[in-house]
Motif scaffolding. Structure first.
Motif, PDB file in Angstrom:
ATOM      1  N   GLY A 100       0.999  -1.158  -0.009  1.00 59.18           N
ATOM      2  CA  GLY A 100       0.180   0.064  -0.172  1.00 59.18           C
ATOM      3  C   GLY A 100       0.727   1.246  -0.080  1.00 59.18           C
ATOM      4  O   GLY A 100       2.325   1.442   0.329  1.00 59.18           O
ATOM      5  N   ASN A 101       0.076   2.452  -0.651  1.00 55.32           N
ATOM      6  CA  ASN A 101       1.173   4.142  -0.697  1.00 55.32           C
ATOM      7  C   ASN A 101       0.989   4.566   1.163  1.00 55.32           C
ATOM      8  O   ASN A 101       1.167   5.595   0.971  1.00 55.32           O
ATOM      9  CB  ASN A 101       0.404   4.676  -1.884  1.00 55.32           C
ATOM     10  N   GLU A 102      -0.380   4.047   2.110  1.00 54.69           N
ATOM     11  CA  GLU A 102      -0.060   4.812   2.773  1.00 54.69           C
ATOM     12  C   GLU A 102       0.661   3.823   4.048  1.00 54.69           C
ATOM     13  O   GLU A 102      -0.046   2.893   3.795  1.00 54.69           O
ATOM     14  CB  GLU A 102      -1.455   5.097   2.903  1.00 54.69           C
ATOM     15  N   PRO A 103       0.394   5.032   5.294  1.00 55.37           N
ATOM     16  CA  PRO A 103       1.217   3.858   6.307  1.00 55.37           C
ATOM     17  C   PRO A 103       0.018   3.521   6.914  1.00 55.37           C
ATOM     18  O   PRO A 103      -0.564   3.533   6.721  1.00 55.37           O
ATOM     19  CB  PRO A 103       1.538   4.783   7.526  1.00 55.37           C
ATOM     20  N   ASP A 119      -1.320   1.386  11.107  1.00 54.08           N
ATOM     21  CA  ASP A 119      -0.801   0.605  11.851  1.00 54.08           C
ATOM     22  C   ASP A 119      -2.197  -0.593  12.495  1.00 54.08           C
ATOM     23  O   ASP A 119      -2.378  -1.112  11.728  1.00 54.08           O
ATOM     24  CB  ASP A 119      -1.275   1.675  12.137  1.00 54.08           C
ATOM     25  N   SER A 153      -4.866  -1.296  11.101  1.00 53.88           N
ATOM     26  CA  SER A 153      -5.010  -1.565   9.974  1.00 53.88           C
ATOM     27  C   SER A 153      -5.508  -2.848   9.367  1.00 53.88           C
ATOM     28  O   SER A 153      -5.340  -3.858   9.727  1.00 53.88           O
ATOM     29  CB  SER A 153      -4.302  -0.703   8.867  1.00 53.88           C
ATOM     30  N   ARG A 184      12.821   4.655   7.152  1.00 53.61           N
ATOM     31  CA  ARG A 184      11.669   4.754   5.040  1.00 53.61           C
ATOM     32  C   ARG A 184      12.590   5.647   3.933  1.00 53.61           C
ATOM     33  O   ARG A 184      12.343   6.588   4.099  1.00 53.61           O
ATOM     34  CB  ARG A 184      10.197   4.922   5.636  1.00 53.61           C
ATOM     35  N   SER A 228       5.160  -0.967  -2.571  1.00 54.54           N
ATOM     36  CA  SER A 228       5.206  -0.022  -1.100  1.00 54.54           C
ATOM     37  C   SER A 228       4.986  -1.316   0.131  1.00 54.54           C
ATOM     38  O   SER A 228       3.602  -1.347  -0.514  1.00 54.54           O
ATOM     39  CB  SER A 228       4.656   1.862  -1.585  1.00 54.54           C
ATOM     40  N   SER A 287       4.560   1.888   7.371  1.00 54.07           N
ATOM     41  CA  SER A 287       3.850   1.948   8.644  1.00 54.07           C
ATOM     42  C   SER A 287       4.305   2.816   9.265  1.00 54.07           C
ATOM     43  O   SER A 287       5.506   3.816   9.484  1.00 54.07           O
ATOM     44  CB  SER A 287       4.425   0.325   9.273  1.00 54.07           C
ATOM     45  N   SER A 288       3.684   2.762  10.228  1.00 49.65           N
ATOM     46  CA  SER A 288       4.263   3.547  11.846  1.00 49.65           C
ATOM     47  C   SER A 288       3.868   3.424  12.667  1.00 49.65           C
ATOM     48  O   SER A 288       3.986   1.970  13.224  1.00 49.65           O
ATOM     49  CB  SER A 288       2.581   4.420  11.709  1.00 49.65           C
TER      50      SER A 288
END
Length: 287
Positions: free
Chosen positions: A108-111, A113, A116, A224, A253, A256-257
């Protein structure tokens, strides 16, 4: 306090065992010592010296290899984890620590957590996601404390004579050595996160020392960068090489956070990417 570390002969397992040796006694097993797919063998091993804490690292990894051998991956990774959980329950283990994988979330393109959704894309990540579910189930059904770690890419120097396996930094160094070129998928802008195995081990030590009950999940991630940035840093360290991109080569990609691990455990990665690359490059040259 007595710790039992499975997969203790691996890169992460060795470092975890070193970190835990500062907190108590450590028993380490690997594939030659205990077959995790054999419940009787697992029971006998844990019953011979019942530990207070089990850290379960043993397993198979790899996207492509899991697609070639899906049943074996499920047997070792998922059934093996259930066997460790059941043996731990029967011998009275107080804390079960399991290493999953961020790949259970899918690309995915967004972090992502800890809240998720899981969206595994291959049998390896599926086996990890299924194992996580059983860790949660045992923790809640039997009152066993559990910790699940979902690390992103863990890399570090691989001591000889072990082969370079499942380590993209080694692959890029070897590409420079063989062809002088690092080929990147797409335009090189896919993003990944890279973490040293010492930082993974420090998270385990912090989890052991933390208070809590039930099952807690923590994502662990390092620095990152885009794949182009990673390749650029490797080329700088090696002192040669160039980058080419291949728009027809698929990539992804996965980011993560680690905010929860920082907030609740006080964890943060200490080894920066340039230092990590330097360690691997130095080991590569030593061969």
């Amino acid at each position: 306090m007595l710790f039992h570390v499975t997969g203790a002969g691996g890169m992460v397992g060795l470092e975890v065992a070193r970190a835990l040796a500062k907190l108590g006694d450590v028993v380490g097993t690997d594939v030659d010592d205990m077959n995790v797919t054999d419940l009787d063998a697992v029971m006998a091993t844990l019953a011979a010296r019942p530990p207070d804490v089990v850290v379960h690292l043993a397993g198979l990894k790899g996207n492509l290899s899991s697609q070639q051998r899906p049943l074996e991956f499920f047997e070792v990774n998922t059934v093996g984890t259930v066997n460790l959980l059941e043996a731990s329950r029967q011998v009275g283990v107080k804390h079960f620590i399991f290493f999953s994988s961020l790949t259970a979330h899918g690309p995915g393109n967004e972090p992502v957590d800890e809240l998720s959704p899981l969206y595994p894309q291959h049998p390896y990540s599926g086996s990890k996601g299924a194992s996580e579910s059983m860790v949660h189930a045992y923790a809640h059904a039997y009152g066993m404390r559990a910790t699940v770690f979902r690390p992103n890419f863990i890399v570090g120097p691989i001591p000889a004579p072990r082969p370079y396996a499942d380590n993209l930094i080694y692959d890029f160094i070897r590409d420079i050595h063989d062809t002088g070129v690092i080929e990147l998928a797409g335009n090189g802008q896919y993003r990944r996160e890279w973490m040293h195995h010492k930082d993974a081990a420090s998270a385990v030590a912090l989890a052991v020392g933390s208070a809590g009950a039930g099952c807690e999940t923590y994502i662990l991630c390092g620095e990152r960068v885009t794949m182009r940035e990673l390749a650029t840093r490797i080329i700088k360290q090696v002192g040669s090489g160039r980058i080419v991109t291949n728009p027809n080569r698929g990539g992804f990609s996965i980011i993560s956070s680690s905010e929860k691990a920082r907030r609740k455990l006080g964890w943060k990665p200490e080894v920066h990417l340039d230092g990590l690359i330097a360690e691997i490059w130095n080991e590569y040259q030593s061969r």
